[in-house]
Design an enzyme around this catalytic site. Structure first.
Site, PDB file in Angstrom:
ATOM      1  N   GLU A  59      72.425  16.303 103.021  1.00  0.00           N
ATOM      2  CA  GLU A  59      71.520  16.425 104.352  1.00  0.00           C
ATOM      3  C   GLU A  59      73.670  17.077 105.210  1.00  0.00           C
ATOM      4  O   GLU A  59      73.517  16.415 106.286  1.00  0.00           O
ATOM      5  CB  GLU A  59      71.950  15.248 105.558  1.00  0.00           C
ATOM      6  CG  GLU A  59      70.813  14.101 105.303  1.00  0.00           C
ATOM      7  CD  GLU A  59      69.778  13.177 106.132  1.00  0.00           C
ATOM      8  OE1 GLU A  59      70.932  12.524 106.873  1.00  0.00           O
ATOM      9  OE2 GLU A  59      68.885  12.758 106.003  1.00  0.00           O
ATOM     10  N   GLU A  71      63.832  11.252 101.046  1.00  0.00           N
ATOM     11  CA  GLU A  71      63.878  10.305 101.862  1.00  0.00           C
ATOM     12  C   GLU A  71      62.895  10.825 103.202  1.00  0.00           C
ATOM     13  O   GLU A  71      62.951  11.405 103.518  1.00  0.00           O
ATOM     14  CB  GLU A  71      65.840  10.048 102.271  1.00  0.00           C
ATOM     15  CG  GLU A  71      65.999   9.824 102.075  1.00  0.00           C
ATOM     16  CD  GLU A  71      67.907   9.759 102.554  1.00  0.00           C
ATOM     17  OE1 GLU A  71      67.835   9.267 103.782  1.00  0.00           O
ATOM     18  OE2 GLU A  71      69.383  10.846 101.897  1.00  0.00           O
TER      19      GLU A  71
HETATM   20  C1  BG6 Z   1      69.776   9.802 106.086  1.00  0.00           C
HETATM   21  C2  BG6 Z   1      70.961   9.507 105.591  1.00  0.00           C
HETATM   22  O1  BG6 Z   1      70.484  10.157 107.328  1.00  0.00           O
HETATM   23  O2  BG6 Z   1      69.633   8.158 107.329  1.00  0.00           O
HETATM   24  C3  BG6 Z   1      71.408   7.832 104.976  1.00  0.00           C
HETATM   25  O3  BG6 Z   1      71.077  10.190 104.350  1.00  0.00           O
HETATM   26  C4  BG6 Z   1      71.059   6.778 106.197  1.00  0.00           C
HETATM   27  O4  BG6 Z   1      72.407   7.671 104.359  1.00  0.00           O
HETATM   28  C5  BG6 Z   1      69.468   7.351 106.562  1.00  0.00           C
HETATM   29  O5  BG6 Z   1      71.446   5.945 105.754  1.00  0.00           O
HETATM   30  C6  BG6 Z   1      68.937   6.349 107.991  1.00  0.00           C
HETATM   31  O6  BG6 Z   1      69.663   6.344 108.699  1.00  0.00           O
HETATM   32  P1  BG6 Z   1      70.661   5.498 109.791  1.00  0.00           P
HETATM   33  O7  BG6 Z   1      71.505   6.048 110.842  1.00  0.00           O
HETATM   34  O8  BG6 Z   1      69.987   4.819 110.550  1.00  0.00           O
HETATM   35  O9  BG6 Z   1      71.311   4.681 108.690  1.00  0.00           O
END
Ligand code: BG6
Length: 463
Positions: free
Chosen positions: A166, A365
């Site tokens: 990202e 993800e």
């Molecule tokens: C993604 C990232 O944007 O989302 C992760 O690659 C992150 O590192 C995940 O933990 C969830 O987002 P957040 O802000 O709720 O942790």
């Protein structure tokens, strides 16, 4: 109906070094920007919990890899921490880090789990940030050296590499919207950071190819399809296009096509925000595109024409040209405040198939962070997170449709396998297939973890 996925489909999850390893006394790791930011501004972190309190993967990797097996993983992504491997940013390698990463890689191989290693997950070493971070081209060179070192050390066993996770997020967080260090608010500097990151990625790919490594190298992008409030309103459509250029195409196009879209260049020029560049670097970007893409998908971006006042009148900010549109009736994850729009994953499949030469990709993800999951613990002592199972199924249905229509998708990774430390949200929202007790570090598989195993064993599910 049965949803069966292509043969050898990856079922697994992703984590990152900074969110799972933390810092352990005597491990030789230097500070990254998260360690430092927490030192100077702990109040910015939920419950005052900082990056030293991660899910203890450094100490428990063997146990965790067994949990990966028990939750059906045939593949897994984590990241190497630059600040752990090369504490000064350039030069000497930390032997303890080499031992640790070798152990993790060997243990994954022993357990038949395909490894994807990412090189950078928001975690600039502090010493490199002090030199200007991604604004400084010397840091780009240092990153390329670090990448080369990783390939030399681990490339014999790791066959899937990604240069960044990202990369737009540190631009948004660190240079536009103040949720990452260095908390700058300035789109022109953000554009320079973005451009140098894309260049760093291409340089790492160049090293990888020159070294003749026999694997594949890609990049992980969080794609947030931009939907205009109304397709009939030309101003909304234009605004959504600008958001798409800034937040999706700014990395998609150089990574896959080796060049920037002309309208993004024009847009930056009009705003006097075109980054400084050298012709030879443009060639490097052109000649070093990715083999595959990782797609992180959490939510769409709804956009309308600008209605609100421009806040930063003297600074270039992309959002001087659009507003976020809070669509009435949208389905939402209230803990994270993110819209849930399952069809977005299908739209991404279509975009990649039709506009990006059907590049191979995997969902790297997708997931749902939920607060206070403890309240769902059943009599047997594990969390019944049916909402997470539904969330995954609802996305997989659309992914399946995308694949049926020809999208080149090779797998699905959830964020994440065990509840982990999440930047400024720390442990507020839990994403794991496995629950982590913060006091005892006890790990307990949730209902979703058991279900995920069946999903993987059946290579699909019935709905
Ligand atoms: C993604 C990232 O944007 O989302 C992760 O690659 C992150 O590192 C995940 O933990 C969830 O987002 P957040 O802000 O709720 O942790």
């Amino acid at each position: 109906m049965k949803y069966i996925f292509p043969e050898k489909f990856w079922w697994g999850s992703a984590t990152s070094g900074p969110q799972s390893e933390g810092t352990v006394k005597g491990d030789g790791k230097s500070k990254n920007i998260w360690d430092y930011w927490f030192e100077i501004a702990p109040e910015r972190f939920f419950d005052g919990v900082g990056p030293q309190n991660t899910s203890t993967f450094y100490q428990n990797y063997k146990k965790d890899i067994q949990l990966l097996k028990q939750t059906g993983h045939n593949s897994f992504r984590t990241s190497i921490q630059w600040s752990r491997l090369i504490p000064e940013g350039i030069g000497e390698v930390n032997d303890k880090a080499v031992v640790f990463y070798n152990n993790v890689i060997d243990e994954l191989i022993k357990n038949n789990i395909e490894i994807v290693i990412n090189l950078y997950h928001f975690d600039m070493p502090l010493c490199m940030q002090q030199k200007g971070g991604w604004e400084n081209k010397k840091v780009v060179e240092a990153y390329a050296e670090y990448a080369k070192k990783c390939f030399e050390l681990f490339g014999d066993r790791v066959k899937y590499w990604t240069t960044f996770n990202e990369p737009i997020v540190p631009v948004e967080g660190g240079y536009l919207y103040d949720f990452h260090y260095p908390n700058v608010i300035d789109g022109k500097r953000g554009a320079q950071v973005a451009y140098h990151t894309a260049l760093a990625s291409a340089k790492a790919i160049q090293c990888y190819k020159e070294m003749g490594q026999n694997g594949q190298i890609g990049i992980i992008l969080n794609l947030t399809p931009s939907y205009p409030r109304s397709e009939q309103n030309a101003e909304d459509v234009k605004a959504a296009h600008i958001a798409d250029l800034c937040f999706n195409k700014s990395f998609l196009e150089p990574a896959i096509k080796g060049e920037y879209p002309q309208d993004l260049i024009e847009f930056l020029k009009q705003n006097n925000a075109l980054p400084q560049y050298e012709q030879e670097d443009i060639e490097i970007i052109k000649n070093n595109t990715v083999d595959f893409l990782g797609v992180n998908y959490y939510r769409p971006r709804r956009i309308k024409a600008k209605e609100s006042d421009v806040i930063y009148k003297d600074i270039f900010m992309p959002d001087n040209y659009f507003d976020e549109y809070d669509m009435p009736g949208r389905k939402e994850n209230p803990y994270r405040g993110w819209e849930i729009y399952e069809k977005g994953i299908y739209d991404i499949c279509t975009i990649l198939r039709t506009e990006y030469n059907n590049i191979p990709f995997f969902i790297s993800e997708n997931g749902m962070g939920v607060e206070n999951e403890q309240k769902y613990i059943n009599e047997e002592g594990y969390i019944e997170d049916d909402y997470r199972i539904e969330f995954i199924k609802d996305h997989l249905k659309w992914l399946h449709k995308g694949i049926e229509e020809g999208a080149n998708c090779k797998g699905y990774h959830l964020w994440t396998f065990i509840d982990c430390w999440s930047w400024t949200n720390a442990y507020k929202n839990r994403y794991g297939l496995v629950a982590l007790d913060l006091e005892t570090q006890k790990r307990t598989i949730k209902k979703s973890g058991k279900w995920f195993k069946e999903l993987s064993e059946n290579n699909g599910f019935e709905y």
